[in-house]
Design an enzyme around this catalytic site. Structure first.
Site, PDB file in Angstrom:
ATOM      1  N   GLY A 184       5.068  -7.164   5.464  1.00  0.00           N
ATOM      2  CA  GLY A 184       4.945  -5.759   5.075  1.00  0.00           C
ATOM      3  C   GLY A 184       4.969  -4.731   6.185  1.00  0.00           C
ATOM      4  O   GLY A 184       5.434  -3.613   5.987  1.00  0.00           O
ATOM      5  N   GLU A 217      -0.889  -3.121  10.569  1.00  0.00           N
ATOM      6  CA  GLU A 217      -0.838  -3.646   9.200  1.00  0.00           C
ATOM      7  C   GLU A 217      -0.364  -2.539   8.264  1.00  0.00           C
ATOM      8  O   GLU A 217      -0.637  -1.358   8.483  1.00  0.00           O
ATOM      9  CB  GLU A 217      -2.259  -4.155   8.831  1.00  0.00           C
ATOM     10  N   ASP A 218       0.323  -2.946   7.216  1.00  0.00           N
ATOM     11  CA  ASP A 218       0.833  -1.951   6.271  1.00  0.00           C
ATOM     12  C   ASP A 218      -0.269  -1.346   5.405  1.00  0.00           C
ATOM     13  O   ASP A 218      -0.378  -0.135   5.265  1.00  0.00           O
ATOM     14  CB  ASP A 218       1.944  -2.566   5.394  1.00  0.00           C
ATOM     15  N   ASP A 234      -6.464  -3.665   1.403  1.00  0.00           N
ATOM     16  CA  ASP A 234      -6.928  -3.615   0.019  1.00  0.00           C
ATOM     17  C   ASP A 234      -8.348  -4.182  -0.002  1.00  0.00           C
ATOM     18  O   ASP A 234      -9.307  -3.481   0.293  1.00  0.00           O
ATOM     19  CB  ASP A 234      -5.930  -4.418  -0.820  1.00  0.00           C
ATOM     20  N   LYS A 252      -6.684   1.405   1.108  1.00  0.00           N
ATOM     21  CA  LYS A 252      -7.143   1.543  -0.287  1.00  0.00           C
ATOM     22  C   LYS A 252      -8.652   1.304  -0.275  1.00  0.00           C
ATOM     23  O   LYS A 252      -9.138   0.241  -0.651  1.00  0.00           O
ATOM     24  CB  LYS A 252      -6.426   0.533  -1.179  1.00  0.00           C
ATOM     25  N   VAL A 278       1.057  -0.070  -4.680  1.00  0.00           N
ATOM     26  CA  VAL A 278       2.159   0.766  -4.205  1.00  0.00           C
ATOM     27  C   VAL A 278       3.251  -0.077  -3.553  1.00  0.00           C
ATOM     28  O   VAL A 278       2.997  -1.187  -3.074  1.00  0.00           O
ATOM     29  CB  VAL A 278       1.655   1.845  -3.204  1.00  0.00           C
ATOM     30  N   ASP A 332       5.999  -4.501  -0.679  1.00  0.00           N
ATOM     31  CA  ASP A 332       6.823  -5.105  -1.728  1.00  0.00           C
ATOM     32  C   ASP A 332       6.032  -5.425  -2.976  1.00  0.00           C
ATOM     33  O   ASP A 332       4.799  -5.419  -2.994  1.00  0.00           O
ATOM     34  CB  ASP A 332       7.423  -6.413  -1.213  1.00  0.00           C
ATOM     35  N   ARG A 354      10.917  -3.091  -0.581  1.00  0.00           N
ATOM     36  CA  ARG A 354      10.560  -2.827   0.822  1.00  0.00           C
ATOM     37  C   ARG A 354      11.460  -1.755   1.436  1.00  0.00           C
ATOM     38  O   ARG A 354      11.082  -1.098   2.402  1.00  0.00           O
ATOM     39  CB  ARG A 354      10.717  -4.103   1.670  1.00  0.00           C
TER      40      ARG A 354
HETATM   41  P1  IMP Z   1      -6.172  -7.590   1.384  1.00  0.00           P
HETATM   42  O1  IMP Z   1      -6.368  -8.909   2.025  1.00  0.00           O
HETATM   43  O2  IMP Z   1      -6.657  -7.572  -0.045  1.00  0.00           O
HETATM   44  O3  IMP Z   1      -6.704  -6.419   2.182  1.00  0.00           O
HETATM   45  O4  IMP Z   1      -4.623  -7.402   1.205  1.00  0.00           O
HETATM   46  C1  IMP Z   1      -3.818  -7.029   2.212  1.00  0.00           C
HETATM   47  C2  IMP Z   1      -2.397  -7.475   1.951  1.00  0.00           C
HETATM   48  O5  IMP Z   1      -2.056  -7.466   0.555  1.00  0.00           O
HETATM   49  C3  IMP Z   1      -1.464  -6.497   2.614  1.00  0.00           C
HETATM   50  O6  IMP Z   1      -1.084  -6.971   3.857  1.00  0.00           O
HETATM   51  C4  IMP Z   1      -0.301  -6.418   1.669  1.00  0.00           C
HETATM   52  O7  IMP Z   1       0.656  -7.392   2.038  1.00  0.00           O
HETATM   53  C5  IMP Z   1      -0.849  -6.790   0.324  1.00  0.00           C
HETATM   54  N1  IMP Z   1      -1.107  -5.595  -0.499  1.00  0.00           N
HETATM   55  C6  IMP Z   1      -2.320  -5.083  -0.847  1.00  0.00           C
HETATM   56  N2  IMP Z   1      -2.192  -3.996  -1.618  1.00  0.00           N
HETATM   57  C7  IMP Z   1      -0.866  -3.809  -1.761  1.00  0.00           C
HETATM   58  C8  IMP Z   1      -0.077  -2.813  -2.448  1.00  0.00           C
HETATM   59  O8  IMP Z   1      -0.569  -1.863  -3.087  1.00  0.00           O
HETATM   60  N3  IMP Z   1       1.270  -2.962  -2.336  1.00  0.00           N
HETATM   61  C9  IMP Z   1       1.861  -3.962  -1.655  1.00  0.00           C
HETATM   62  N4  IMP Z   1       1.174  -4.904  -1.010  1.00  0.00           N
HETATM   63  C10 IMP Z   1      -0.171  -4.830  -1.052  1.00  0.00           C
END
Ligand code: IMP
Length: 175
Positions: free
Chosen positions: A43, A98-99, A102, A130, A152, A158, A164
């Site tokens: 991402g 990092e993109d 979450d 987020k 998103v 993606d 992407r």
């Molecule tokens: P986390 O481990 O829940 O913080 O998730 C992080 C990863 O989940 C990011 O690196 C993204 O690849 C993916 N991700 C989380 N939210 C989104 C979103 O809204 N769109 C796309 N990818 C997401």
């Protein structure tokens, strides 16, 4: 209905302006010792490409690949390293790029993993936070935008490998 990109939440112009600001802040903070920017695949590759061109100091780049969502839109909390760095980060200033954050599981894992390799310091730059979805405490050093808990796509982000290539960030409809 097949999932598609809906309402635009962050325009191309807003991305360009904010990435330029982040680049200036990073250049100021790392003036003494050029960092290794570690992009999180897949991402972050679009953000990383624009960000490094906004940082006018010596720097190096590397990438690390992790997998957490296994094709869905919710985090399982289980993070796997799928491809490792190509160089040692011992004694170096590391900036994870990092993109999106979450739940925070992915970045918490990555920070732990990289810190175990004895770098001088690990900091984090994320394009989108987020913040409402966070499940683990996490310190973010540079944040581009804050969004509510919506899925998103675009600008590297993606859904099932698609979207992407959109030049903006949009809400996913029907995901
Ligand atoms: P986390 O481990 O829940 O913080 O998730 C992080 C990863 O989940 C990011 O690196 C993204 O690849 C993916 N991700 C989380 N939210 C989104 C979103 O809204 N769109 C796309 N990818 C997401």
């Amino acid at each position: 209905m097949a999932p598609r990109a809906g309402r635009v939440l962050i325009t191309e112009e807003a991305l360009r302006a904010r990435v330029a600001e982040l680049g200036r802040a990073i250049a100021r903070d790392y003036a003494a010792q050029g960092p290794i920017l570690v992009g999180v695949l897949q991402g972050a590759f679009v953000f990383m490409a624009d960000l490094i061109r906004a940082i006018p100091i010596d720097l190096t780049t590397d990438f690390i690949g992790v997998s957490s969502y296994a094709g869905g839109t919710t985090s399982s909390g289980e993070v796997r390293l799928v491809s490792d760095l190509s160089m040692s980060i011992e004694g170096r200033q590391v900036l994870i790029v990092e993109d999106i954050v979450d739940t925070g599981f992915t970045l918490a894992y990555l920070k732990r993993n990289l810190e175990a390799r004895h770098p001088a310091r690990v900091r984090v730059c994320v394009l989108v936070d987020k913040v409402e979805s966070r499940q683990v405490a996490l310190e973010l050093d540079y944040v581009g935008f804050t969004l509510p808990n919506v899925y998103v796509v675009g600008y590297g982000l993606d859904h099932d490998g698609l979207f992407r290539n959109l030049p903006y960030i949009a809400e996913l409809d029907g995901g």
